[in-house]
Design a protein around this motif. Sequence first.
Motif, PDB file in Angstrom:
ATOM      1  N   ALA A 181     -21.030 -50.396  -7.947  1.00 17.23           N
ATOM      2  CA  ALA A 181     -19.712 -50.537  -7.343  1.00 17.23           C
ATOM      3  C   ALA A 181     -18.773 -51.174  -8.362  1.00 17.23           C
ATOM      4  O   ALA A 181     -19.201 -51.940  -9.236  1.00 17.23           O
ATOM      5  CB  ALA A 181     -19.791 -51.413  -6.094  1.00 17.23           C
ATOM      6  N   VAL A 182     -17.475 -50.848  -8.258  1.00 18.23           N
ATOM      7  CA  VAL A 182     -16.493 -51.399  -9.174  1.00 18.23           C
ATOM      8  C   VAL A 182     -15.362 -52.037  -8.385  1.00 18.23           C
ATOM      9  O   VAL A 182     -14.903 -51.494  -7.377  1.00 18.23           O
ATOM     10  CB  VAL A 182     -15.946 -50.318 -10.139  1.00 18.23           C
ATOM     11  N   LEU A 183     -14.960 -53.211  -8.828  1.00 14.12           N
ATOM     12  CA  LEU A 183     -13.731 -53.864  -8.388  1.00 14.12           C
ATOM     13  C   LEU A 183     -12.796 -53.870  -9.580  1.00 14.12           C
ATOM     14  O   LEU A 183     -13.112 -54.465 -10.610  1.00 14.12           O
ATOM     15  CB  LEU A 183     -14.021 -55.297  -7.932  1.00 14.12           C
ATOM     16  N   GLY A 184     -11.663 -53.167  -9.471  1.00 14.65           N
ATOM     17  CA  GLY A 184     -10.713 -53.077 -10.574  1.00 14.65           C
ATOM     18  C   GLY A 184      -9.365 -53.629 -10.175  1.00 14.65           C
ATOM     19  O   GLY A 184      -9.018 -53.658  -8.987  1.00 14.65           O
ATOM     20  N   ALA A 185      -8.593 -54.073 -11.161  1.00 17.73           N
ATOM     21  CA  ALA A 185      -7.286 -54.666 -10.892  1.00 17.73           C
ATOM     22  C   ALA A 185      -6.226 -54.059 -11.793  1.00 17.73           C
ATOM     23  O   ALA A 185      -6.509 -53.640 -12.919  1.00 17.73           O
ATOM     24  CB  ALA A 185      -7.334 -56.182 -11.103  1.00 17.73           C
ATOM     25  N   ALA A 186      -5.012 -54.008 -11.283  1.00 21.73           N
ATOM     26  CA  ALA A 186      -3.865 -53.616 -12.093  1.00 21.73           C
ATOM     27  C   ALA A 186      -3.407 -54.809 -12.926  1.00 21.73           C
ATOM     28  O   ALA A 186      -3.500 -55.956 -12.495  1.00 21.73           O
ATOM     29  CB  ALA A 186      -2.722 -53.145 -11.193  1.00 21.73           C
ATOM     30  N   ILE A 187      -2.955 -54.534 -14.142  1.00 15.38           N
ATOM     31  CA  ILE A 187      -2.420 -55.583 -15.005  1.00 15.38           C
ATOM     32  C   ILE A 187      -0.897 -55.530 -14.955  1.00 15.38           C
ATOM     33  O   ILE A 187      -0.301 -54.663 -14.312  1.00 15.38           O
ATOM     34  CB  ILE A 187      -2.938 -55.431 -16.454  1.00 15.38           C
ATOM     35  N   GLU A 188      -0.250 -56.453 -15.638  1.00 18.34           N
ATOM     36  CA  GLU A 188       1.210 -56.526 -15.608  1.00 18.34           C
ATOM     37  C   GLU A 188       1.825 -55.204 -16.049  1.00 18.34           C
ATOM     38  O   GLU A 188       1.420 -54.625 -17.056  1.00 18.34           O
ATOM     39  CB  GLU A 188       1.716 -57.652 -16.509  1.00 18.34           C
ATOM     40  N   GLY A 189       2.792 -54.721 -15.266  1.00 13.89           N
ATOM     41  CA  GLY A 189       3.534 -53.528 -15.638  1.00 13.89           C
ATOM     42  C   GLY A 189       2.910 -52.221 -15.229  1.00 13.89           C
ATOM     43  O   GLY A 189       3.418 -51.161 -15.584  1.00 13.89           O
ATOM     44  N   GLU A 190       1.804 -52.244 -14.468  1.00 11.09           N
ATOM     45  CA  GLU A 190       1.196 -50.992 -14.033  1.00 11.09           C
ATOM     46  C   GLU A 190       0.900 -51.026 -12.544  1.00 11.09           C
ATOM     47  O   GLU A 190       0.807 -52.101 -11.928  1.00 11.09           O
ATOM     48  CB  GLU A 190      -0.082 -50.672 -14.816  1.00 11.09           C
ATOM     49  N   SER A 191       0.753 -49.841 -11.960  1.00 12.20           N
ATOM     50  CA  SER A 191       0.398 -49.717 -10.548  1.00 12.20           C
ATOM     51  C   SER A 191      -1.113 -49.664 -10.417  1.00 12.20           C
ATOM     52  O   SER A 191      -1.842 -49.457 -11.403  1.00 12.20           O
ATOM     53  CB  SER A 191       1.016 -48.451  -9.961  1.00 12.20           C
ATOM     54  N   VAL A 192      -1.597 -49.810  -9.192  1.00  9.65           N
ATOM     55  CA  VAL A 192      -3.028 -49.709  -8.972  1.00  9.65           C
ATOM     56  C   VAL A 192      -3.514 -48.289  -9.243  1.00  9.65           C
ATOM     57  O   VAL A 192      -4.656 -48.084  -9.688  1.00  9.65           O
ATOM     58  CB  VAL A 192      -3.397 -50.186  -7.554  1.00  9.65           C
ATOM     59  N   GLU A 193      -2.655 -47.282  -9.021  1.00 10.26           N
ATOM     60  CA  GLU A 193      -3.025 -45.904  -9.363  1.00 10.26           C
ATOM     61  C   GLU A 193      -3.204 -45.745 -10.865  1.00 10.26           C
ATOM     62  O   GLU A 193      -4.133 -45.066 -11.326  1.00 10.26           O
ATOM     63  CB  GLU A 193      -1.967 -44.925  -8.850  1.00 10.26           C
ATOM     64  N   ASP A 194      -2.310 -46.387 -11.662  1.00  5.99           N
ATOM     65  CA  ASP A 194      -2.463 -46.362 -13.118  1.00  5.99           C
ATOM     66  C   ASP A 194      -3.772 -47.037 -13.535  1.00  5.99           C
ATOM     67  O   ASP A 194      -4.467 -46.563 -14.439  1.00  5.99           O
ATOM     68  CB  ASP A 194      -1.289 -47.063 -13.794  1.00  5.99           C
ATOM     69  N   ALA A 195      -4.088 -48.149 -12.882  1.00  9.10           N
ATOM     70  CA  ALA A 195      -5.314 -48.879 -13.213  1.00  9.10           C
ATOM     71  C   ALA A 195      -6.545 -48.034 -12.914  1.00  9.10           C
ATOM     72  O   ALA A 195      -7.501 -48.019 -13.699  1.00  9.10           O
ATOM     73  CB  ALA A 195      -5.368 -50.189 -12.434  1.00  9.10           C
ATOM     74  N   PHE A 196      -6.522 -47.319 -11.784  1.00 10.11           N
ATOM     75  CA  PHE A 196      -7.663 -46.477 -11.441  1.00 10.11           C
ATOM     76  C   PHE A 196      -7.781 -45.307 -12.419  1.00 10.11           C
ATOM     77  O   PHE A 196      -8.894 -44.966 -12.854  1.00 10.11           O
ATOM     78  CB  PHE A 196      -7.523 -45.948 -10.014  1.00 10.11           C
ATOM     79  N   HIS A 197      -6.666 -44.701 -12.817  1.00  8.75           N
ATOM     80  CA  HIS A 197      -6.710 -43.607 -13.789  1.00  8.75           C
ATOM     81  C   HIS A 197      -7.251 -44.101 -15.124  1.00  8.75           C
ATOM     82  O   HIS A 197      -8.057 -43.416 -15.776  1.00  8.75           O
ATOM     83  CB  HIS A 197      -5.315 -43.006 -13.965  1.00  8.75           C
ATOM     84  N   ARG A 198      -6.847 -45.291 -15.550  1.00  8.35           N
ATOM     85  CA  ARG A 198      -7.336 -45.850 -16.823  1.00  8.35           C
ATOM     86  C   ARG A 198      -8.837 -46.089 -16.748  1.00  8.35           C
ATOM     87  O   ARG A 198      -9.572 -45.853 -17.725  1.00  8.35           O
ATOM     88  CB  ARG A 198      -6.588 -47.147 -17.116  1.00  8.35           C
TER      89      ARG A 198
END
Length: 214
Positions: A181-198
């Motif tokens: 399982a993964v718990l991921g977070a968005a960093i400054e200046g990005e959306s959670v969708e951007d974080a998931f794509h990265r």
Amino acid sequence: FEVGNGRIARQFGSNGKSAFTTNLKARATVAVTSSEFALMTHSGDRVFLLTPSTTRLAGANFQALPKRAEFMWSSEAPALDIHVFYQTDGDRPRIFKWIAIANRSGQSVRVTRATAEALEVSAGGEPLRGGVGQPVVLGNEFFLGIEHPAAANVAQGREIILSHHPDCVLAPGESWKSERAVLGAAIEGESVEDAFHRYLVDLTGRSARFAPLY
């Protein structure tokens, strides 16, 4: 105590009998309650649901804190050793989690469902989306899911449940490990969708490409 790397952290508490997650931290902090895991097992003609409340906390390993931790639970019916691991993804804003079990009983044990996350979010932070192969998102801050195409990532009310169904049989002395399982977070200046794509790009090693279809 917490597992983290400066970009993301998962904070834990203990009541002396068990350990549990209290907060998810990144740009924002989300308070949660958690049972950490749930395993549906079958031994003979009996069915057992194993959670921290039905097992005994047997120990913990914090040697690599803050980037890795291991909690150990023990079950007597059936006789299993249950290890839950938390590990950061290097310096990236992600924490991975998986379950490993060992059968120390004298008969085979079947594992039919493995729940790697069972979180309840504090009021005002209701999770969204989810589904088979789709992540659950918390606001514009976090995404959660299991790295398995047939995993069920469920958001229901304020609850998040990440499960898969291995239907594996462990003979005496054998071990098994869950999907991650993964718990991921968005960093400054990005959306959670951007974080998931990265995260997907890092996982697969390639970005999405557009091509003509005939």
